[in-house]
Structure formats: C-alpha cells, structure tokens
Scaffold this active site. Structure first.
Site, PDB file in Angstrom:
ATOM      1  N   GLU A  67      -6.016   2.277  -1.012  1.00 44.85           N
ATOM      2  CA  GLU A  67      -4.678   2.480  -1.579  1.00 44.85           C
ATOM      3  C   GLU A  67      -3.854   1.196  -1.540  1.00 44.85           C
ATOM      4  O   GLU A  67      -2.625   1.217  -1.654  1.00 44.85           O
ATOM      5  CB  GLU A  67      -3.946   3.589  -0.814  1.00 44.85           C
ATOM      6  CG  GLU A  67      -3.468   3.220   0.575  1.00 44.85           C
ATOM      7  CD  GLU A  67      -4.525   3.392   1.652  1.00 44.85           C
ATOM      8  OE1 GLU A  67      -4.153   3.483   2.836  1.00 44.85           O
ATOM      9  OE2 GLU A  67      -5.732   3.447   1.320  1.00 44.85           O
TER      10      GLU A  67
ATOM     11  N   ASP B 224       0.841  -1.193   0.000  1.00 45.75           N
ATOM     12  CA  ASP B 224       0.000   0.000   0.000  1.00 45.75           C
ATOM     13  C   ASP B 224       0.875   1.242   0.000  1.00 45.75           C
ATOM     14  O   ASP B 224       2.089   1.174   0.181  1.00 45.75           O
ATOM     15  CB  ASP B 224      -1.022  -0.003   1.137  1.00 45.75           C
ATOM     16  CG  ASP B 224      -0.405   0.242   2.516  1.00 45.75           C
ATOM     17  OD1 ASP B 224       0.819   0.471   2.585  1.00 45.75           O
ATOM     18  OD2 ASP B 224      -1.132   0.201   3.514  1.00 45.75           O
ATOM     19  N   ILE B 225       0.245   2.376  -0.240  1.00 53.05           N
ATOM     20  CA  ILE B 225       0.975   3.642  -0.376  1.00 53.05           C
ATOM     21  C   ILE B 225       1.201   4.230   1.012  1.00 53.05           C
ATOM     22  O   ILE B 225       0.257   4.379   1.803  1.00 53.05           O
ATOM     23  CB  ILE B 225       0.178   4.627  -1.254  1.00 53.05           C
ATOM     24  CG1 ILE B 225      -0.102   3.999  -2.621  1.00 53.05           C
ATOM     25  CG2 ILE B 225       0.933   5.946  -1.414  1.00 53.05           C
ATOM     26  CD1 ILE B 225      -1.028   4.823  -3.498  1.00 53.05           C
TER      27      ILE B 225
END
Length: 434
Positions: free
Chosen positions: A324, A281-282
C-alpha cells in the site's frame, strides 16, 4: 447486205460486249480485293495498336512488379521493426506507395476515437506527399465525411471507376473531401478480428502514373502491411507498458520508476535544478483489508492511484512502491514546494468518499507521507527514498493523516488549523516510529 457480214458483225459485237463485261467483272473483283486489302490493313493496324497497348501494359506491369520486388523487402524489413512508431510506419507506407504507383499525391490517415462517448471515429493525417500546403479540413476527417470518410465508414477499397458507378455508393454520389485532394485510389487499413474489422487508417492516392492490372489488390497489399505493422507496434507498446507498469494500479512499477528517477537526478544535478521525492502509504490498510476483503482492498488501491494521477503535474512520475506504499518524483521542485504538492494530494485523498471508509479509524481513508529533496536531503535515489521513508514514519508516529518533511518540518491539519502554512519543529529527528 450479205449474211456473212451480218454474222461477223454480231460476233464482233458479242466479243466486244463480252470483253467489256469481263473487264468490268475484273475491275469489280479488283476493287473488292482492294477493299479487302484495306480492311485487312486496318485490322492489322488495329491489332498492332492493341498489341502495342498490351505490350505497353505488360511493360508497365513489369515495371510495377520490378518496383514492387525492389521496394517490398526493404519496406517489410522496416515495418517489422519493434521500435517503429505509428508516425514512422505511415512514412514507410508513403515511400512504398510512391515506389509502386508513382502518384502525384499520397495521404495516409490513422484512426482514433474523437472526444466524448458515442462520438464518431476520426481520421488524423499522419503523412502526406504532393500537397504544397495542408488545409485544416484535410488534417482531420470524420468517418463518413467525403470520399475518404465514406470508404472508411464502409470498410471498402475504391478506385476512380468505382466512384463513377453509383451502385457502388448505394445510389448516391459522394463528394470529394477537398478540392486539393485527389481520391483516385483509396484503401482502408484494417485489422481483421474474429467478429468485426477494426479501422486503423486509410491510404488515399491521387493521379497514379503506374496502373498495374490488379492495382486495387496491390494497394490492398500495402494497406495490409500497414495493418500488420501498426498492430505489431501496438502489441509491443502494450507489452512494454505491462513490463513498466503495476498490473493493479497502472502506475509505474518499482524497477522502471527507479530507472527513471536515476535519469531525473542526473539531469537535475547537471542543470543545478531541485528535485524532490514524496513517499506515502495508506493508514490502517491492513484493517481495511481484514474488514472488507482483499477485492475491496484492491479497488481501494486502484482508486488511490487514480486520485494520485489526477493531482500530479506534467513531468511528475509515480509508482506503486510496494503493497500500500506509493512513491512520487517531483522534478524542478524544492522541499517547500514538494511539501505543498504532497499536502494537496493528502487533502484530496482525505476528502474522497471511499467505499467502507466510515469503518476506518477516524471514519475515513487517509494517508501519511514524507518528503525529501535534492541536494540537501541526499545526493542519490537511495538516500532520498530512505529519508522520505523516515519522514513517513515520523508522520505515522505523529498521529497519521499528515505530511512530514525530512529534517522535522510538518505540514498537516494541526498547522493549518492555526492559520499557518508550515510549522517548523526543532526536535531532533532520529527516524523512530511505528
């Protein structure tokens, strides 16, 4: 001589002359009658020949109508299938043209843009009949090249008589595409839009044995059926793509990814081959969204998906798992190789200049990820994803912008700074972390 004899002689002479003249007139009338009879016979024979031709034409048209009536229902039913591919559609069109015209040669092309912006459209041969071999120049024809390309460029249907009339070709003769190609009849497959016609393909027919009176209209009917089928197939494919892909990123959606992952795991187990999953994920995505707004966040997700696609290998699949978070399946890949793939993706993202990236902690957009592999880290999709997720949280707990392999192997900036490929930690892994 007595006058009586003279009168009698003159009378006889007149009678003979009159009889001669009468006979001659009768002969003239007879000859005229004979000529008239001959003319009538010739006219009758000409009419008979014309009637025979018309009768033959009617029979041919009846044959064409009969063949059309027999072939059309099956062709329409086949073309109306939602699972029909463009290749299969061209095959049905060849069968229909053969049934209606009984030609020596049939070529069906589909249109597609060539490489590079501004390049002319090209026609790719997708079905053929009547050619012992297909020369390379016949396989791909640029729009505008030869008779087939000319008809495609001008969006017009042409028959043999049209090619001989140069007024139909703007006063210039048009060359054949190849000595082996017969262009007696050409029809364009068009999708008629509100503002313009979209070229979908071309049907080229050579030496038809059946020539119905409205042959051009009959071939147009075939072309229009092909256009409807191709557009139907395109719309069905688009709907399937929409159903299977995430609307924002274009990656597979979670449901379709999980279905494919199940198939991939079964295949890997049967073949005793490795398989790995990579979840990431970001980092600090909420902070990015709060600082720059949701439209900027959406653009970040789209760019992230593009970078991910660019670094996937043939056979790899990826999805937007949620928010995300992204998930990648790596077939024929063990844990060590999967960690290497994940690290390359992490480096590519960390090195990319995202808009507003300097506002993020560390001055750039980064990701944290975890890797788990079959069979050592799980026997099914649920276990693999759960363990990859635990490794992801370990990466975040370790400072973010790094990849962690389940069971405690970390790959990241710290390891590579020391010149090592991998650093193995003996610390117990309990899945805790932010």
């Amino acid at each position: 001589m007595p006058i009586e004899y003279t009168v009698v002689g003159v009378s006889l002479l007149c009678a003979v002359a009159g009889g001669y003249l009468a006979g001659r007139a009768s002969a003239v009338r007879a000859r005229r009658q004979l000529r008239r009879l001959a003319e009538l016979q010739a006219e009758t024979e000409q009419k008979n020949r014309e009637q025979q031709r018309e009768l033959q034409q009617v029979r041919e048209e009846q044959r064409s109508i009969t063949r059309l009536a027999r072939a059309l229902p099956d062709a329409v039913r086949e073309l109306n299938r939602t699972d029909l591919s463009p290749q299969a559609i061209t095959g049905v069109l060849v069968q229909l043209v053969h049934a209606l015209f009984d030609p020596d040669q049939i070529l069906v092309y589909l249109a597609a843009p060539t490489e590079g912006p501004g390049s002319p459209q090209a026609l790719f041969l997708r079905a053929a009949r009547g050619l012992s071999h297909i020369p390379e120049p016949v396989r791909t024809i640029r729009v505008g090249e030869g008779k087939i390309g000319w008809a495609a460029q001008h969006r017009v249907d042409m028959v043999a008589e049209d090619w001989r009339n140069t007024t139909r070709t703007e006063g210039h003769p048009v060359e054949d595409n190849h000595p082996l190609v017969r262009s007696d009849m050409i029809a364009c497959i068009l999708q008629h839009g509100e503002r313009q016609e979209q070229l979908l393909g071309v049907i080229c027919v050579g030496r038809p044995r059946l020539r119905p009176r409205d042959e051009k209209l009959v071939l147009q009917l075939v072309a229009n059926l092909g256009a409807l089928a191709l557009m139907n197939a395109r719309h069905v494919r688009e709907l399937k793509d929409q159903a299977h892909h995430d609307g924002l990123t274009g990656l597979l959606n979670r449901g379709h990814f999980m279905k494919n992952l199940g198939f991939m795991i079964n295949s890997a187990e049967r073949a005793a081959r490795p398989l790995a999953v990579f979840m990431f994920d970001i980092d600090h995505f909420k902070a990015y969204n709060d600082a720059n707004g949701h439209p900027a966040g959406d653009e970040l997700l789209r760019t992230m998906a593009r970078l991910l696609r660019e670094h996937l290998r043939p056979g790899d699949i990826a999805c937007r798992y949620g928010g995300e978070e992204f998930l990648v399946a790596l077939p024929d890949t063990d844990a060590l190789a999967a960690a290497e793939v994940a690290e390359r993706i992490r480096e590519a993202i960390a090195g990319h200049r995202f808009p507003h990236g300097e506002s993020q902690p560390g001055g750039r957009v980064t990701i944290s990820g975890g890797v788990a592999a079959l069979p050592e880290d799980g026997q099914n999709a649920t276990d693999l994803i759960r363990h990859a997720d635990q490794a992801l949280y370990q990466a975040k707990a370790g400072g973010r912008n790094r990849i962690v392999r389940y069971r405690g192997v970390e790959i990241g900036d710290a390891a590579f700074e020391e010149g090592e490929d991998f650093r193995v930690y003996d610390l117990p892994f309990d899945g805790t972390g932010p």
